[in-house]
Design a protein around this motif. Structure first.
Motif, PDB file in Angstrom:
ATOM      1  N   GLY A   1       0.783  -1.238   0.000  1.00 17.50           N
ATOM      2  CA  GLY A   1       0.000   0.000   0.000  1.00 17.50           C
ATOM      3  C   GLY A   1       0.810   1.281   0.000  1.00 17.50           C
ATOM      4  N   LYS A   2       2.107   1.173  -0.294  1.00 16.96           N
ATOM      5  CA  LYS A   2       2.973   2.376  -0.321  1.00 16.96           C
ATOM      6  C   LYS A   2       2.439   3.461  -1.244  1.00 16.96           C
ATOM      7  N   THR A   3       2.173   3.065  -2.483  1.00 16.18           N
ATOM      8  CA  THR A   3       1.786   4.066  -3.487  1.00 16.18           C
ATOM      9  C   THR A   3       0.488   4.754  -3.079  1.00 16.18           C
ATOM     10  N   THR A   4      -0.454   3.969  -2.549  1.00 10.72           N
ATOM     11  CA  THR A   4      -1.730   4.534  -2.096  1.00 10.72           C
ATOM     12  C   THR A   4      -1.483   5.543  -0.977  1.00 10.72           C
ATOM     13  N   ILE A   5      -0.635   5.177  -0.042  1.00 11.25           N
ATOM     14  CA  ILE A   5      -0.350   6.058   1.097  1.00 11.25           C
ATOM     15  C   ILE A   5       0.406   7.311   0.635  1.00 11.25           C
ATOM     16  N   VAL A   6       1.359   7.116  -0.259  1.00 11.71           N
ATOM     17  CA  VAL A   6       2.125   8.258  -0.786  1.00 11.71           C
ATOM     18  C   VAL A   6       1.183   9.271  -1.440  1.00 11.71           C
ATOM     19  N   LYS A   7       0.230   8.768  -2.231  1.00 14.48           N
ATOM     20  CA  LYS A   7      -0.690   9.690  -2.935  1.00 14.48           C
ATOM     21  C   LYS A   7      -1.501  10.501  -1.936  1.00 14.48           C
ATOM     22  N   SER A   8      -1.944   9.870  -0.854  1.00 12.36           N
ATOM     23  CA  SER A   8      -2.707  10.607   0.165  1.00 12.36           C
ATOM     24  C   SER A   8      -1.836  11.619   0.892  1.00 12.36           C
ATOM     25  N   LEU A   9      -0.619  11.218   1.209  1.00 12.69           N
ATOM     26  CA  LEU A   9       0.277  12.128   1.930  1.00 12.69           C
ATOM     27  C   LEU A   9       0.548  13.387   1.097  1.00 12.69           C
ATOM     28  N   MET A  10       0.638  13.198  -0.226  1.00  7.65           N
ATOM     29  CA  MET A  10       0.924  14.334  -1.102  1.00  7.65           C
ATOM     30  C   MET A  10      -0.219  15.354  -1.108  1.00  7.65           C
ATOM     31  N   GLN A  11      -1.419  14.890  -0.759  1.00  7.34           N
ATOM     32  CA  GLN A  11      -2.589  15.808  -0.723  1.00  7.34           C
ATOM     33  C   GLN A  11      -2.629  16.601   0.580  1.00  7.34           C
TER      34      GLN A  11
END
Ligand code: ADP
Ligand code: 5GP
Length: 194
Positions: free
Chosen positions: A21-31
């Motif tokens: 789930g790294k990519t999913t978490i990264v995308k949220s963190l960027m928001q």
């Protein structure tokens, strides 16, 4: 007179076995308002549908990747899967840190350890832990990006990668996605003093 020290960002590393789930978490963190910039890696993998050169990865030929390697352009690089090279470009890291923003890395476990070793206290290394290998497999199947062969390969590799979680500053279990995102964000806030 003391020279004015430029404001320099820090490094936030997110590593995990593929499918955790790294990519999913990264995308949220960027928001979120965390002053993060995503460090775009170079890879010889072909783009997936919807992926954009320069945003998701710098998609390079083996020849182009090899030239950069020979020119010592990478902070780290790994053959993450057989025949597929991935690497963090020095120019990318320097560019982000010079802006005063923090560089966010979505990289494999060995790459994460390597960056942490090089940057020490400047880097926060976060290991995203799947709730179990069964859940990991389900997520990869559900994502629909793997062949049967690459799926088996990623699961086999995940088993090995999980044994390196102790080398990271923090381990966050990604069971309930929103909780995991909030926990990682909290670690980042604390580390960057926000
Ligand atoms: P990675 O970047 O680590 O390979 P992804 O972010 O692509 O992983 O996630 C793999 C799949 O699992 C995606 O389809 C994603 O939507 C899903 N996923 C991520 N986190 C969770 C979660 N907490 N619960 C259920 N599914 C999840
Ligand atoms: P994918 O092909 O699914 O995008 O990524 C495969 C794996 O390569 C993921 O674990 C991802 O985090 C990792 N990866 C992406 N960029 C880099 C990088 O620059 N260096 C290393 N070592 N791994 C990377």
């Amino acid at each position: 007179m003391n020279p004015v020290k430029p404001i320099r960002g820090k490094l936030i590393i997110l590593s995990a076995p593929s499918g955790a789930g790294k990519t999913t978490i990264v995308k949220s963190l960027m928001q979120k308002n965390l002053n993060l910039r995503f460090s775009v890696s170079a890879t010889t993998r072909k783009p997936r549908e919807g992926e954009i050169h320069g945003r998701d990865y710098y998609f390079l030929s083996e020849n182009e990747f090899g030239k950069l390697l020979a020119g010592n352009a990478f902070v780290e690089h790994e053959e993450v899967y057989e025949g597929l090279l991935y690497g963090t470009l020095k120019s990318e890291v320097d560019r982000i840190l010079a802006t005063g923003s923090h560089a966010l890395f979505d990289i494999d476990v060995m790459g994460g350890i390597s960056i942490k070793e090089q940057y020490g206290e400047e880097a926060l290394a976060v290991f995203i832990m799947p709730p179990g290998l069964g859940a990991l497999k389900d997520r990869l199947v559900h994502r629909g990006t793997e062949t049967e062969e690459s799926l088996a390969h990623r699961i086999e590799k995940a088993r090995w990668e999980l044994s390196f979680s102790g080398r990271f500053d923090v381990v966050v279990v990604n069971d309930h996605l929103d909780d995991a995102i909030e926990l990682v964000a909290e670690h980042i806030r604390k580390f960057t003093g926000q």
